[in-house]
Design an enzyme around this catalytic site. Structure first.
Site, PDB file in Angstrom:
ATOM      1  N   GLU A 258      -0.674 -26.510  60.797  1.00 37.44           N
ATOM      2  CA  GLU A 258      -1.844 -26.722  59.919  1.00 37.44           C
ATOM      3  C   GLU A 258      -3.073 -27.157  60.713  1.00 37.44           C
ATOM      4  OE1 GLU A 258       0.577 -28.802  60.331  1.00 37.44           O
ATOM      5  OE2 GLU A 258      -0.112 -30.897  60.219  1.00 37.44           O
TER       6      GLU A 258
ATOM      7  N   CYS B 148       6.624 -32.229  61.715  1.00 34.59           N
ATOM      8  CA  CYS B 148       6.555 -33.509  62.440  1.00 34.59           C
ATOM      9  C   CYS B 148       7.345 -34.585  61.694  1.00 34.59           C
ATOM     10  CB  CYS B 148       5.088 -33.880  62.664  1.00 34.59           C
ATOM     11  SG  CYS B 148       4.874 -35.099  63.970  1.00 34.59           S
TER      12      CYS B 148
ATOM     13  N   HIS C 218       2.326 -28.761  64.869  1.00 31.81           N
ATOM     14  CA  HIS C 218       1.505 -28.777  63.638  1.00 31.81           C
ATOM     15  C   HIS C 218       0.761 -27.459  63.430  1.00 31.81           C
ATOM     16  CE1 HIS C 218       1.673 -33.140  62.617  1.00 31.81           C
ATOM     17  NE2 HIS C 218       1.928 -33.271  63.919  1.00 31.81           N
TER      18      HIS C 218
END
Lengths: 229, 82
Positions: free
Chosen positions: A207, A89, A205
């Site tokens: 994560e 990002c 993302h």
């Protein structure tokens, strides 16, 4: 292999990234500060991670000021020596602003901050971060206002010729259509890598998708591939 | 040495979509400004530069633009020194 997660003023996905790598992926993680001028005992097997957020408040352009941080010089040297670097990002935006990746991320054509789950199609079969991903389609969240990847025709042609496109946005069944382009990005590009295939940038993302308690573990496949290769 | 002011306009490249301009254009149309056919929004930056000449000041501004203030992938810039 160890990971180093860089914290810039305005980073807000650094804790998520550290938690995902340390607790979900069971990896050694060191926290790095943007004012550090070196990477502590990093070899080319180690991976620097630039997390998401709004470094320096997105002043001037997203990632522009962070790309001039003291630690970026050490990260450029690490990358030029073949060391791995992942930007997610805002981290992807920083890598483009620093010149480690070609192109730039522009404001979404939807005129909205897009925050939702999307489907990604694995494209590169040679990049370490995608090489051993099992599923052809992954569901990963995005959360960005500036994710429209832009580069000139020559760069896009080079990315395709060298297998540098990591992921494209797609439908649940893996087909690419206008409906699934969340930000107007060229050719549905969600992530790319450099020609050396050791610097990776992606808007989604992973994560945020590494723990069953969050209802999605598709992101683990991305990190597993990066760790394995 | 004199103090010069560099007025820098940074604009999105004409061939690229400017979502901010598009949104403001739509808003102005709602206010009745039907005559306005298009808006593009950029940045105006002023630099106070100490230099021996206007040419030298312009060179400093050019270097600042190329190193940080604009991104060639998405923007163009122009500088006026006063």
């Amino acid at each position: 292999m160890k990971f180093g997660v860089v914290i810039f003023p305005g980073s807000n996905c650094d804790r998520d990234m550290i938690d995902a790598l340390r607790n979900d992926m069971q990896q050694e993680v060191v926290e790095l500060w943007h004012k550090d001028s070196s990477l502590p005992n990093f070899s080319k097997e180690d991976c620097v991670v630039l997390p998401g957020g709004f470094s320096y408040g997105d002043y001037l352009r997203c990632g522009a000021i962070a790309s001039q941080s003291p630690i970026m010089q050490a990260i450029k040297e690490h990358a030029n020596n073949g060391g791995k670097v992942l930007g997610v990002c805002n981290g992807f935006q920083i890598l483009c602003e620093s010149g480690l990746l070609p192109g730039a991320l522009l404001m979404n054509d939807t005129q909205k901050f897009e925050c939702k789950n999307v489907f990604l199609k694995k494209q590169s079969s040679t990049a370490p971060i995608t090489k051993t991903i099992k599923d052809a389609v992954l569901q990963i969240p995005i959360a960005h206002g500036e994710g429209r990847y832009q580069a000139d025709d020559a760069i896009i042609a080079q990315l395709k010729a060298n297998d540098q496109i990591l992921f494209t946005y797609c439908d649940a069944d893996g087909s690419v259509s206008n409906v699934t382009n969340p930000n107007g990005t060229i050719d549905y590009i969600a992530g790319i890598c450099n020609a050396g295939k050791n610097v990776f940038g992606m808007m989604p993302h992973p994560e945020r998708a590494t723990n069953a308690i969050l209802g999605n573990i598709d992101g683990t496949q991305i990190f597993e591939s990066l760790i394995l290769n | 040495m004199s103090l010069y002011t560099a007025h820098i306009n940074v604009m999105p490249l004409t061939e690229l979509l400017d979502p901010q301009g598009k949104a403001v254009n739509d808003s102005l149309h709602k206010l009745g400004f039907q005559a306005i056919q298009g808006i593009r929004i950029g940045k105006h930056i002023t630099l106070q530069i100490e230099a021996a000449s206007a040419e030298e000041a312009k060179q400093v501004a050019e270097d600042a633009c190329k190193k940080l203030l604009y991104n060639a992938v998405m923007e163009q810039y122009e500088i006026v020194i006063s």
